[in-house]
Design an enzyme around this catalytic site. Structure first.
Site, PDB file in Angstrom:
ATOM      1  N   SER A 132       0.827  -1.199   0.000  1.00 53.81           N
ATOM      2  CA  SER A 132       0.000   0.000   0.000  1.00 53.81           C
ATOM      3  C   SER A 132       0.867   1.257   0.000  1.00 53.81           C
ATOM      4  O   SER A 132       1.979   1.263   0.558  1.00 53.81           O
ATOM      5  CB  SER A 132      -0.893   0.013   1.247  1.00 53.81           C
ATOM      6  OG  SER A 132      -1.511   1.270   1.441  1.00 53.81           O
TER       7      SER A 132
ATOM      8  N   TYR B 100      -2.468  -0.257  10.047  1.00 45.13           N
ATOM      9  CA  TYR B 100      -2.660  -0.816   8.706  1.00 45.13           C
ATOM     10  C   TYR B 100      -1.370  -0.676   7.894  1.00 45.13           C
ATOM     11  O   TYR B 100      -0.886  -1.645   7.288  1.00 45.13           O
ATOM     12  CB  TYR B 100      -3.809  -0.104   8.000  1.00 45.13           C
ATOM     13  CG  TYR B 100      -3.918  -0.435   6.532  1.00 45.13           C
ATOM     14  CD1 TYR B 100      -4.338  -1.700   6.125  1.00 45.13           C
ATOM     15  CD2 TYR B 100      -3.594   0.504   5.558  1.00 45.13           C
ATOM     16  CE1 TYR B 100      -4.423  -2.008   4.770  1.00 45.13           C
ATOM     17  CE2 TYR B 100      -3.681   0.204   4.219  1.00 45.13           C
ATOM     18  CZ  TYR B 100      -4.101  -1.057   3.825  1.00 45.13           C
ATOM     19  OH  TYR B 100      -4.176  -1.368   2.490  1.00 45.13           O
TER      20      TYR B 100
END
Length: 344
Positions: free
Chosen positions: A127, A152
């Site tokens: 990501s 995350y």
């Protein structure tokens, strides 16, 4: 044609990728636990309507070691594409254990399956959030990423480190893909485009964070899929120029590679909202809010490595991509409303 295992097969990117692979002639085996992080009905419709039930989907949790290993044992995939994860930066603030279970424990199971069952290549979703507190733009895969701003993001960096370990110890070729703000038809309801479209149509206000002073490298889902498919044909090799004295984070002496996949053209959040308003023919009611914990004010991808490797760079314009999403949204929810009315 090779047999491909796609985790997150009922997810946003996973369903688009699975469709492309099937249409190309690959056999696709899917893993998706169909959890209720967002509308399970939308996930099932991706499998049924979008993929026309052409994916052999296993409703197994990634953290279920026996279940995942059983799929590897029976399916014997040639390539694994890991897109399954607990998504969402803000959700990680209140539900940290969900991220460890899925993104760490689950990814360990994928690595072990690849190791023990002769997988040729593992491609996995990282990501843009791994760039965290970095401020030099555009973000490059050669940048240090030691300052994540959310759990995350930390789990995604951990995935990259775990993959490198398996590349080094077991010679498993691994390719990590740092996705930048993916959007498009069949998108996630927790993402800005979906939420904004729904609210504007309902004459409800939208929350505009950082007072609208956000820049995002919005990347259309078909460009993500095209990048993944091209990289499937490029198995990572050890980098002969790699040196431990001046280590390049994007390559290694092991068969390991990291790529950014972004549009390389950041868009201001207000311009993004204007594109939605243009397509809907309605003006949004806006609640201006401060920057939320875990968010970064700007993302911007350097994709020169991707272009050098594949000859492709994402380039779908924001208005075109938003128009396609809204066309899908209007069609999908019109069908859903019609079906409910018929049931009544």
């Amino acid at each position: 044609m090779k047999k491909i295992l796609v985790t997150g097969s009922a997810g946003f990117i996973g369903s688009h990728l699975s469709k492309r692979l099937i249409d190309t002639g690959y056999t696709v085996i899917g893993i998706d636990n169909l959890n209720d992080y967002y509308d399970v009905g939308l996930k099932r419709d991706r499998l049924e309507q979008m993929l026309q039930n052409r994916v052999e989907n296993h409703e197994v949790d990634m953290a279920d070691t026996d279940g995942v290993m059983g799929i590897f044992r029976d399916a014997r995939p040639d390539i694994v594409i890991n897109l399954a994860a607990q998504a969402g930066v803000r959700y990680s603030l209140d539900n940290p254990h969900a991220y460890i279970k899925s993104n760490i424990n689950g990814f360990t199971n994928i690595l072990e399956g690849c190791r023990h069952y002769g997988v040729e290549q593992l491609i996995y979703a990282s990501s843009s959030s791994v760039y965290g507190a970095n401020t030099v733009k555009p973000f490059s895969t050669t940048d240090n990423i030691d300052h994540p701003l959310s759990l995350y993001a930390a789990t995604k960096k951990a995935n990259e480190l775990m993959a490198h370990t398996y590349s080094h110890l077991y010679g498993l070729p691994t390719t990590g893909l740092r996705f930048f703000t993916v959007y498009g038809p069949w998108g996630r309801p927790d993402m800005a485009l979906f939420k904004f479209t729904k609210a504007i149509l309902a004459d409800m206000p939208i929350d505009v964070y950082n007072n609208g002073n956000m820049l995002r490298d919005f990347t259309y889902v078909d460009d993500i899929v095209e990048s993944v498919v091209r990289l499937m044909g490029i198995t990572p090799q050890p980098d002969p120029a790699w040196s431990g004295d001046t280590p390049n984070p994007a390559t290694s002496s092991a068969p390991y590679r990291i790529y950014n996949i972004g549009n390389n053209a950041p868009v201001r959040l207000m311009a993004f909202i204007e594109a939605i308003e243009n397509r809907l023919g309605k003006t949004a009611q806006k609640n201006y809010m401060p920057l939320q914990p875990g968010d970064v004010p700007e993302t911007y991808a350097d994709v020169e490595d991707l272009y050098a490797a594949t000859g492709f760079r994402p380039a779908t314009g924001i208005q075109d991509g938003i128009d396609r999403f809204i066309d899908w949204y209007m069609d999908y929810y019109h069908k859903e409303i019609t079906a409910r009315e018929r049931a009544i």
